[in-house]
Write a protein that holds these residues in place. Structure first.
Motif, mmCIF file in Angstrom:
data_model
loop_
_atom_site.group_PDB
_atom_site.id
_atom_site.type_symbol
_atom_site.label_atom_id
_atom_site.label_comp_id
_atom_site.label_asym_id
_atom_site.label_seq_id
_atom_site.Cartn_x
_atom_site.Cartn_y
_atom_site.Cartn_z
ATOM 1 N N GLU A 47 15.309 8.874 18.306
ATOM 2 C CA GLU A 47 14.433 8.614 17.084
ATOM 3 C C GLU A 47 15.076 9.466 15.336
ATOM 4 O OE1 GLU A 47 10.358 8.510 17.758
ATOM 5 O OE2 GLU A 47 10.507 6.764 19.420
ATOM 6 N N ARG A 66 9.251 5.329 14.808
ATOM 7 C CA ARG A 66 8.444 5.793 15.602
ATOM 8 C C ARG A 66 7.705 4.879 16.642
ATOM 9 N NH1 ARG A 66 6.541 11.276 15.750
ATOM 10 N NH2 ARG A 66 6.026 11.059 17.794
ATOM 11 N N SER A 104 7.637 3.877 19.623
ATOM 12 C CA SER A 104 6.508 3.628 20.574
ATOM 13 C C SER A 104 6.533 2.384 21.511
ATOM 14 C CB SER A 104 5.363 4.093 19.679
ATOM 15 O OG SER A 104 4.486 3.950 20.754
ATOM 16 N N PRO A 142 12.347 17.288 16.214
ATOM 17 C CA PRO A 142 11.038 16.782 15.978
ATOM 18 C C PRO A 142 9.723 17.903 15.789
ATOM 19 C CG PRO A 142 11.533 16.707 18.279
ATOM 20 C CD PRO A 142 13.084 17.345 16.939
ATOM 21 N N ARG A 198 6.805 15.271 12.819
ATOM 22 C CA ARG A 198 5.492 15.349 13.055
ATOM 23 C C ARG A 198 4.811 16.750 11.231
ATOM 24 N NH1 ARG A 198 5.651 19.277 16.901
ATOM 25 N NH2 ARG A 198 3.412 20.207 15.986
ATOM 26 N N GLN A 258 12.805 9.661 23.949
ATOM 27 C CA GLN A 258 12.327 8.691 22.521
ATOM 28 C C GLN A 258 12.405 9.366 21.522
ATOM 29 O OE1 GLN A 258 12.665 5.383 24.084
ATOM 30 N NE2 GLN A 258 12.852 4.169 22.248
ATOM 31 N N THR A 259 11.716 10.171 20.851
ATOM 32 C CA THR A 259 11.362 11.350 19.458
ATOM 33 C C THR A 259 12.628 12.097 19.100
ATOM 34 O OG1 THR A 259 8.959 11.507 19.929
ATOM 35 C CG2 THR A 259 10.258 12.621 18.855
ATOM 36 N N ILE A 280 10.825 6.659 9.610
ATOM 37 C CA ILE A 280 10.537 7.780 10.583
ATOM 38 C C ILE A 280 9.488 7.131 11.566
ATOM 39 C CG2 ILE A 280 9.980 10.056 11.658
ATOM 40 C CD1 ILE A 280 11.755 11.466 9.759
ATOM 41 N N LYS A 281 8.462 6.764 10.255
ATOM 42 C CA LYS A 281 7.035 6.193 10.506
ATOM 43 C C LYS A 281 7.091 5.302 11.219
ATOM 44 C CE LYS A 281 2.460 5.193 9.156
ATOM 45 N NZ LYS A 281 1.643 4.953 8.545
#
Length: 136
Positions: free
Chosen positions: A24, A107, A111, A32, A36, A20-21, A103-104
């Motif tokens: 995204e 996500r 989620s 990824p 992060r 999923q990440t 992005i946050k």
């Protein structure tokens, strides 16, 4: 049919979240590890590359590569540390802050879709259990 062990189920959920990440990050072309790093800088503000590596739990050399890639894309910039001229700080640019925020948000929505089938009591219980497992 044999029931999956707790270990297998846990890793299946972990795999689903990793996949999923990756999905995204596709709209931004962000790996990824870069996502992060952007999240850490968004929440923690500017920091030395070594501190970023510690927060990401990666080798300093790997953090340098991540920062180099993000800098090439205009998402972060390096600046002298005002407290130590020999040191460098990494900070989000305006574009980096906008990207990290987008992005946050993405996500969080993704989620939410992973955990949507859980009722509020199950979510609370799962969060409690996972917090317990992350504490040494």
């Amino acid at each position: 049919m044999e029931e999956e062990s707790l270990h297998e189920v846990f890793w299946a959920v972990s795999r689903r979240m990793r996949e999923q990440t990756k999905r995204e990050m596709e709209p931004w072309g962000i790996a990824p590890s870069q996502g992060r790093a952007l999240a850490v800088l968004l929440s923690g503000g500017s920091m030395r590359p070594g501190a970023l590596a510690e927060r990401l739990r990666i080798a300093p050399r790997s953090a340098t590569e991540v920062v180099d890639d993000l800098q090439d894309r205009g998402l972060v910039a390096r600046h002298p540390d005002p407290d130590d001229r020999r040191a460098t700080l990494v900070a989000l640019t305006d574009q980096g802050r906008d990207t990290a925020t987008a992005i946050k948000t993405a996500r969080a929505a993704a989620s939410e879709s992973v955990f949507a089938s859980l009722d509020p009591a199950d979510r609370t219980a799962l969060a409690r259990i996972l917090r317990k497992l992350t504490t040494p």
